[in-house]
Design an enzyme around this catalytic site. Structure first.
Site, PDB file in Angstrom:
ATOM      1  CD  GLU A 141     -36.464  41.211 -48.130  1.00 50.43           C
ATOM      2  OE1 GLU A 141     -35.781  40.678 -47.240  1.00 50.43           O
ATOM      3  OE2 GLU A 141     -36.587  42.448 -48.241  1.00 50.43           O
ATOM      4  CB  CYS A 189     -45.271  49.931 -35.586  1.00 48.70           C
ATOM      5  SG  CYS A 189     -45.722  51.219 -36.746  1.00 48.70           S
ATOM      6  CE  LYS A 208     -34.667  46.428 -48.580  1.00 46.53           C
ATOM      7  NZ  LYS A 208     -35.608  45.322 -48.934  1.00 46.53           N
ATOM      8  CD  GLU A 258     -42.831  44.621 -32.756  1.00 44.74           C
ATOM      9  OE1 GLU A 258     -43.551  45.513 -33.238  1.00 44.74           O
ATOM     10  OE2 GLU A 258     -41.628  44.505 -33.019  1.00 44.74           O
TER      11      GLU A 258
END
Length: 491
Positions: free
Chosen positions: A179, A284, A176, A385
């Site tokens: 999106e 990250c 997946k 973050e």
């Protein structure tokens, strides 16, 4: 290959029009141009992909490892031949510079190359005569159907932390894509289709939470690989574990870097600017907190401020651009709100990148490099973050204090040290509580034959992506103990 206005799913070797009711626009974050529409597929469509993968597994697991990797050899060539085209797509939908996008695809190719070693990496071991006339050996076998849930920030690289290892080990997959950035994987899947990979071995379903939940709940999905924010990583990990699945869930980060007085400031500044502001800080392993020790404060602060101010920001396909936009208008607003929060907590916006005007791209989602000086180590800005081009500066007097501050943090993805002292470097790498350590390195990104480590709230699971960890994650061990009677005595 021209992308359709409405993107399709790829299930059982066929491109399928989704029956989704809802769609999202895929937007170029620099130009705000709509590139395509992505369907938010349903659980029913996810079920179809799972069933296709489950049926394909029956024959795929029987395919010898040496034959399985032939498809990866073909894929490596296709990725190299189409590198520029894939990189351009990453820049269009993700906003990176073209050079950053090309480097991302290079990293993807590295993982394909390592996964081609599966015939050796997947080997077991044996011991003869564990007792008189009894032998014992361990073999590795694939799990079955696995799910891969991808983030927006590296649409071309992160799927390859998992996918080539999974299929080389004999599993079948459902991917997946995010999106927000589904175009790159559409093109990758078209290349995979050209390899002749058997139908059902690799499937792609576009969508959002409904697709994720379907993968997490379905009993035939044996393992989940995920990269994203820590809250979502916790959710995915807990749901996967509750349903008896293996899970490797990479979460968020707050990557600290210590700069000692004996560091080469010119080199340190160049590397740190690339780390903090590369990919607009949306990775990250981006440096987000610089801790200066002793006399390094003045020289590094002046140098990094100049580097931030001079960085060329714009559309990633334009000549000379060093940093592109952030991914969405919501992301831009969040980053700018956090900068303001830091100022309210007492930090000084030494370089303020909010609300820039980029000629020709005034509507784009741009935030210029930002330096926050004298950040409160206990404040929100030092522990949250940001996922944007913001570097916080904190000053301490000793390396011991700096390491202690790092180890009190919630996250443990990466920590780096800049120094010319071997003793300081050894102390740091021994004591710092992070899974990826850099010494005079700004982005301690492991090569594909090492695991992409992470500690604390940066990772949930036991085995990471890439290399041997990926092989162990996507296989289960079977131990066989056998005795054979000496039939010769009967004759």
């Amino acid at each position: 290959m021209e992308l359709s206005t409405v993107l399709q799913n790829y299930i059982n070797g066929q491109w399928c029009t989704s029956h989704a009711i809802d769609f999202l626009q895929v937007v170029n974050p620099a130009t705000v141009e709509c590139l395509a529409k992505v369907p938010l597929s349903s659980a029913i469509e996810t079920e179809q992909a799972i069933q296709a993968a489950d049926q394909a597994f029956v024959n795929w697991r029987k395919t010898p490892a040496g034959d399985r990797i032939q498809f990866l050899f073909k894929l490596k060539i296709l990725l190299e031949e189409n590198l520029d085209n894939l990189a351009e797509t990453i820049t269009l939908e993700c906003g990176k510079t073209f050079a950053e996008s090309k480097a991302e695809i290079r990293r993807a190719i590295e993982n394909v190359e390592v996964a081609c070693g599966i015939p050796t990496l997947m080997q077991g071991y044996n011991s003869e005569d564990i007792a008189r006339g009894i032998d014992e050996f361990m073999i590795r076998q694939p799990l079955g159907v696995v799910g891969i849930i991808c983030p927006f920030n590296f649409p071309g690289m992160i799927p390859f932390w998992f996918m080539p290892y999974a299929i080389a080990c004999g599993n079948t997959c459902i991917i997946k894509p995010s999106e927000k950035v589904p175009l790159t994987l559409q093109k990758v899947m078209h290349l995979i289709e050209q390899t002749g990979l058997p139908p059902g071995v690799l499937n792609l379903v576009n969508g959002a939470k409904e697709v994720v939940d379907a993968l997490l709940e379905h009993p035939k999905v044996r393992a989940i690989s995920f990269v994203g924010s820590t809250p979502v990583a916790k959710y995915v990990y807990s749901r996967a574990a509750t349903n008896g699945k293996r899970a490797q869930c990479q979460g968020g980060a707050k990557n600290p870097v210590i700069v000692l007085p004996d560091a080469d400031i010119e080199t340190t500044t160049r590397i740190m600017a690339d780390s903090a502001f590369g990919c607009a800080g949306q990775r990250c392993l981006a440096a987000s907190v610089a801790i200066t020790v002793g006399s390094a404060q003045k020289t590094f602060t002046e140098a990094i401020a100049e580097a931030a101010q001079s960085r060329q920001v714009g559309y990633g396909l334009d000549e000379g651009v060093q940093m592109g936009p952030v991914i969405t208008s919501a992301s831009k607003a969040r980053i700018q709100d956090l900068i303001q929060k830091g100022v309210e907590e007492g930090a000084k916006a030494l370089v303020d990148g909010r609300n820039p005007k980029i000629a020709g791209y005034e509507a784009g989602f741009f935030v210029r490099p930002t330096i926050l000086q004298n950040v409160d180590p206990a404040g929100k800005i030092a522990t949250t973050e940001i996922f944007g081009p913001v570097l916080s500066l904190i000053h301490l007097e000793t390396i011991e204090d700096a390491i202690a501050l790092i180890n009190r943090g919630q996250y443990g993805n990466m920590a780096c040290l800049f120094t010319s002292s071997g003793a300081a470097a050894r102390k740091f790498r021994y004591e710092a509580e992070a899974g990826n350590i850099g010494i005079n390195i700004g982005v301690a990104a492991p090569m594909a034959f090492f695991p992409f480590s992470g500690w604390k709230d940066s990772f949930f699971g036991d085995l990471h992506g890439q290399g041997h960890h990926a092989v162990e994650f996507f296989t289960q061990t079977k131990v066989v103990v056998e005795r054979w009677q000496d039939w010769s005595r009967q004759f």
